[in-house]
Design a protein around this motif. Structure first.
Motif, PDB file in Angstrom:
ATOM      1  N   ILE A  20       0.870  -1.171   0.000  1.00  0.00           N
ATOM      2  CA  ILE A  20       0.000   0.000   0.000  1.00  0.00           C
ATOM      3  C   ILE A  20       0.907   1.220   0.000  1.00  0.00           C
ATOM      4  O   ILE A  20       1.878   1.272   0.756  1.00  0.00           O
ATOM      5  N   GLY A  21       0.608   2.187  -0.868  1.00  0.00           N
ATOM      6  CA  GLY A  21       1.468   3.353  -1.017  1.00  0.00           C
ATOM      7  C   GLY A  21       1.544   4.211   0.228  1.00  0.00           C
ATOM      8  O   GLY A  21       0.524   4.579   0.806  1.00  0.00           O
ATOM      9  N   VAL A  22       2.762   4.514   0.666  1.00  0.00           N
ATOM     10  CA  VAL A  22       2.980   5.408   1.797  1.00  0.00           C
ATOM     11  C   VAL A  22       3.462   6.751   1.257  1.00  0.00           C
ATOM     12  O   VAL A  22       3.002   7.802   1.677  1.00  0.00           O
ATOM     13  N   ARG A  23       4.384   6.702   0.289  1.00  0.00           N
ATOM     14  CA  ARG A  23       4.880   7.920  -0.340  1.00  0.00           C
ATOM     15  C   ARG A  23       3.817   8.494  -1.268  1.00  0.00           C
ATOM     16  O   ARG A  23       3.119   7.757  -1.954  1.00  0.00           O
ATOM     17  N   GLY A  24       3.704   9.805  -1.288  1.00  0.00           N
ATOM     18  CA  GLY A  24       2.773  10.465  -2.200  1.00  0.00           C
ATOM     19  C   GLY A  24       1.323  10.196  -1.889  1.00  0.00           C
ATOM     20  O   GLY A  24       0.498  10.149  -2.794  1.00  0.00           O
ATOM     21  N   SER A  25       0.999  10.002  -0.605  1.00  0.00           N
ATOM     22  CA  SER A  25      -0.377   9.663  -0.248  1.00  0.00           C
ATOM     23  C   SER A  25      -1.146  10.837   0.371  1.00  0.00           C
ATOM     24  O   SER A  25      -2.291  10.678   0.750  1.00  0.00           O
ATOM     25  N   GLU A  26      -0.507  12.006   0.478  1.00  0.00           N
ATOM     26  CA  GLU A  26      -1.177  13.185   1.019  1.00  0.00           C
ATOM     27  C   GLU A  26      -1.048  14.358   0.061  1.00  0.00           C
ATOM     28  O   GLU A  26      -0.076  14.447  -0.690  1.00  0.00           O
ATOM     29  N   LEU A  27      -2.019  15.282   0.121  1.00  0.00           N
ATOM     30  CA  LEU A  27      -1.982  16.468  -0.728  1.00  0.00           C
ATOM     31  C   LEU A  27      -0.820  17.361  -0.318  1.00  0.00           C
ATOM     32  O   LEU A  27      -0.625  17.628   0.867  1.00  0.00           O
ATOM     33  N   CYS A  28      -0.058  17.826  -1.296  1.00  0.00           N
ATOM     34  CA  CYS A  28       1.095  18.695  -1.021  1.00  0.00           C
ATOM     35  C   CYS A  28       0.943  20.067  -1.667  1.00  0.00           C
ATOM     36  O   CYS A  28       1.361  21.064  -1.107  1.00  0.00           O
ATOM     37  N   PHE A  29       0.383  20.118  -2.870  1.00  0.00           N
ATOM     38  CA  PHE A  29       0.370  21.358  -3.643  1.00  0.00           C
ATOM     39  C   PHE A  29      -1.009  22.001  -3.732  1.00  0.00           C
ATOM     40  O   PHE A  29      -1.173  23.170  -3.447  1.00  0.00           O
TER      41      PHE A  29
END
Length: 136
Positions: free
Chosen positions: A22-31
């Motif tokens: 399950i993806g941990v990296r890139g899993s939250e809004l940043c921009f």
């Protein structure tokens, strides 16, 4: 056509390797304020990303900004038609991004929530996985 492909690669051909995490990296809004989150494991081709991008851009018109949070850098090889068995691995045909559940694919800023939902709904139709609209 502005397809996403790497300019230079360290290794020309890769192994297939299935993704089981399950993806941990890139899993939250940043921009941006709104995002499109994946809910499946699949290979997304550069053509599919480009088709989705074009669909979203249609909704942006002059206002708003789009971020593409994935980049297809995994080469997929293919042998020519009617080539006999053996003879080694085929030439690189296209590039893919192996997406995992929880990964943010696109982010948007500068348009209303209604428009963003509509744009992402149309973009999802171009992708081979289930996705979910998220907001900050």
């Amino acid at each position: 056509m502005a397809m996403l492909i790497p300019k230079k690669v360290k290794h020309r051909k890769w192994r297939k390797r299935a993704s089981k995490t399950i993806g941990v990296r890139g899993s939250e809004l940043c921009f941006g304020s709104y995002g499109l989150k994946s809910f499946g494991t699949k290979w997304i081709t550069s053509r599919q990303i480009e088709a989705s991008r074009r669909t979203i851009i249609r909704y942006l018109r002059k206002g708003g900004k789009l971020w593409i949070r994935i980049f297809p850098d995994k080469p997929v090889t293919k042998k020519g038609t009617e080539v006999p068995m053996g003879g080694g691995k085929g030439a690189v045909d296209h590039y893919v991004f192996p997406i995992t559940p929880g990964r943010i694919i696109f982010e948007l800023e500068g348009i209303s929530e209604k428009k963003a939902k509509e744009a992402f709904k149309m973009a999802t139709d171009k992708l081979p996985i289930k996705t979910k609209f998220i907001k900050r």
